[in-house]
Design a protein around this motif. Structure first.
Motif, PDB file in Angstrom:
ATOM      1  N   ASP A   5      16.443  -5.417   5.196  1.00  0.00           N
ATOM      2  CA  ASP A   5      16.131  -4.634   3.995  1.00  0.00           C
ATOM      3  C   ASP A   5      15.774  -3.207   4.418  1.00  0.00           C
ATOM      4  O   ASP A   5      14.836  -3.004   5.193  1.00  0.00           O
ATOM      5  N   PRO A   6      16.500  -2.187   3.919  1.00  0.00           N
ATOM      6  CA  PRO A   6      16.232  -0.800   4.339  1.00  0.00           C
ATOM      7  C   PRO A   6      14.825  -0.332   3.966  1.00  0.00           C
ATOM      8  O   PRO A   6      14.213   0.452   4.694  1.00  0.00           O
ATOM      9  N   MET A   7      14.308  -0.825   2.839  1.00  0.00           N
ATOM     10  CA  MET A   7      12.948  -0.454   2.439  1.00  0.00           C
ATOM     11  C   MET A   7      11.928  -1.002   3.430  1.00  0.00           C
ATOM     12  O   MET A   7      10.974  -0.318   3.814  1.00  0.00           O
ATOM     13  N   VAL A  50       9.164   0.834   5.967  1.00  0.00           N
ATOM     14  CA  VAL A  50       7.759   0.418   6.079  1.00  0.00           C
ATOM     15  C   VAL A  50       7.374   0.242   7.544  1.00  0.00           C
ATOM     16  O   VAL A  50       6.314   0.700   7.989  1.00  0.00           O
ATOM     17  N   GLU A  51       8.241  -0.408   8.307  1.00  0.00           N
ATOM     18  CA  GLU A  51       7.960  -0.631   9.730  1.00  0.00           C
ATOM     19  C   GLU A  51       7.870   0.687  10.486  1.00  0.00           C
ATOM     20  O   GLU A  51       7.022   0.853  11.373  1.00  0.00           O
ATOM     21  N   ASP A  52       8.749   1.637  10.137  1.00  0.00           N
ATOM     22  CA  ASP A  52       8.693   2.957  10.779  1.00  0.00           C
ATOM     23  C   ASP A  52       7.377   3.658  10.453  1.00  0.00           C
ATOM     24  O   ASP A  52       6.746   4.271  11.326  1.00  0.00           O
ATOM     25  N   THR A  87       4.457   2.183  12.371  1.00  0.00           N
ATOM     26  CA  THR A  87       4.405   2.661  13.753  1.00  0.00           C
ATOM     27  C   THR A  87       3.688   4.007  13.819  1.00  0.00           C
ATOM     28  O   THR A  87       2.834   4.239  14.681  1.00  0.00           O
ATOM     29  N   ARG A  88       4.017   4.905  12.892  1.00  0.00           N
ATOM     30  CA  ARG A  88       3.346   6.206  12.844  1.00  0.00           C
ATOM     31  C   ARG A  88       1.858   6.031  12.538  1.00  0.00           C
ATOM     32  O   ARG A  88       1.008   6.710  13.119  1.00  0.00           O
ATOM     33  N   HIS A  89       1.583   5.126  11.610  1.00  0.00           N
ATOM     34  CA  HIS A  89       0.193   4.892  11.224  1.00  0.00           C
ATOM     35  C   HIS A  89      -0.623   4.363  12.404  1.00  0.00           C
ATOM     36  O   HIS A  89      -1.767   4.783  12.627  1.00  0.00           O
ATOM     37  N   HIS A  90      -0.040   3.457  13.175  1.00  0.00           N
ATOM     38  CA  HIS A  90      -0.759   2.911  14.326  1.00  0.00           C
ATOM     39  C   HIS A  90      -1.025   3.986  15.376  1.00  0.00           C
ATOM     40  O   HIS A  90      -2.076   3.970  16.032  1.00  0.00           O
ATOM     41  N   ASP A 136       0.828  -1.205   0.000  1.00  0.00           N
ATOM     42  CA  ASP A 136       0.000   0.000   0.000  1.00  0.00           C
ATOM     43  C   ASP A 136       0.863   1.255   0.000  1.00  0.00           C
ATOM     44  O   ASP A 136       0.510   2.259  -0.625  1.00  0.00           O
ATOM     45  N   LEU A 137       2.012   1.191   0.691  1.00  0.00           N
ATOM     46  CA  LEU A 137       2.923   2.336   0.732  1.00  0.00           C
ATOM     47  C   LEU A 137       3.751   2.444  -0.544  1.00  0.00           C
ATOM     48  O   LEU A 137       3.972   3.541  -1.061  1.00  0.00           O
TER      49      LEU A 137
END
Length: 367
Positions: free
Chosen positions: A227-229, A233-235, A238-241, A199-200
């Protein structure tokens, strides 16, 4: 042997759920069973009979308010079961959750509630697609619904009259989950992770997912953990949550503000329906009035008719008052979250667009 088709206007309803105990997990389930759930704001149907009898503006507004109130009841029940991970009320589908629960309220008053529930996980697997019906009785309502400064509404003492229907839905979800294997649930969570990544950044993660022979999404390959990408996504997730936690908190605030007035309105609705039922049973038959018994019978029936009209007027005033009472809470719900504007639904869409743009910008910055 052929059977005649039912009339086109005949409506079949499920049997009432009856008394249902919530399936509560004494011990916290395994990590792979703790699916994150989003309960969407409900859809509602407005019936012509309500509009004609009491005015469309009154009942369309009540239904609109219910659409925001009832999903929080569903969320509270799911959390109380101790069977799931994070459960949030959100304005629309969210790509970061494992299971999406949607509902359409087909009928709702003080006497009954009929909802169609659809629950679909991130792979596309349908968990629920059915209707649930619950009926209320006098015993389901508190002895006192009149709220005064000396007798304020006590949420700790209030029991939801239609709690059985939410217990039944929660139990159905638990039952379906129990039929899935550990590997299926692990794979489901992996699909959820890749759906959010796609989605991102669809150009980076689209090839990680494909549909299998059952048309369910499955993970073809997972990026390396370093994987830096994927780290970006994980960062972002976290913001999205944090954002959707804030959105859910707004729905909680609305729920708490609506709860007292909604309880009053629903009890009056219950009484009004009972009053209409009694009046219909005692309808005077003018052709047989000579056999009706006595003058006392006539006056009793007239009094019943007169009081039913008074009650109907009071019910309409209560309904309009309910809408006026919760109006400020709806306005509060649509206030700006994190500098966004518009309704909660519009702010949610804006937020997802901002996240995608931010992700794209950060991806262009060299490590």
């Amino acid at each position: 042997m052929q059977t005649a088709a039912p009339p086109a206007d005949e409506v079949f309803e499920p049997a009432p759920v009856g008394s249902v105990a919530l399936n509560y997990a004494e011990e916290t389930p395994n990590e792979y069973q703790l699916l994150d759930i989003a309960v969407n704001v409900f859809e509602v149907e407005l019936h012509a009979s309500e509009s004609e009898q009491f005015g469309e503006w009154i009942f369309s507004e009540i239904r609109e308010n219910e659409a925001h109130y009832l999903p929080y009841l569903m969320k509270e029940t799911l959390l109380r079961s101790n069977q799931w991970g994070a459960v949030r009320v959100l304005p629309e589908n969210d790509p970061s959750v494992d299971l999406q629960v949607k509902a359409k309220v087909k009928a709702s008053n003080g006497k009954r509630i009929l909802v169609h529930i659809e629950a679909i996980d991130s792979t596309g697997r349908v968990w629920l697609d059915q209707e649930y019906l619950d009926l209320a009785s006098e015993d389901d309502f508190p002895d006192r619904v009149r709220i005064t400064p000396g007798q304020p509404f006590d949420p700790e003492e209030f029991v939801e009259p239609f709690q059985d229907i939410y217990n039944a839905i929660s139990n159905s979800l638990v039952k379906f989950r129990s039929a899935l294997t550990e590997q299926e649930l692990v794979d489901l969570k992996r699909v959820s992770e890749m759906i959010y990544a796609r989605d991102l950044a669809p150009e980076s993660f689209d090839d990680n997912l494909r549909q299998d022979s059952s048309n369910l999404l499955t993970v073809v390959s997972l990026p390396a953990k370093d994987d830096p990408m994927l780290k970006r996504v994980e960062d972002m997730q976290t913001r999205h949550h944090l954002f959707i936690d804030t959105v859910d908190e707004y729905y909680r605030s609305l729920y708490e503000q609506m709860r007292p007035s909604y309880a009053v309105w629903r009890k009056y609705s219950f009484d009004q329906i009972n009053e209409d039922t009694k009046a219909a049973k005692e309808q005077y038959d003018f052709q047989n009035y000579g056999q009706s018994g006595s003058y006392l019978t006539l006056t009793q029936r007239y009094d019943r008719y007169r009081w039913s009209k008074i009650f109907e007027l009071e019910y309409r005033e209560i309904s309009a008052g309910f809408n006026n009472e919760v109006g400020p809470a709806i306005l509060e719900l649509n206030k700006s979250v994190h500098g966004l504007s518009g309704t909660m639904e519009e702010q949610y869409i804006q937020w997802k667009r901002i996240l995608r743009q931010l992700f794209s910008l950060e991806a262009e910055i060299p490590n």
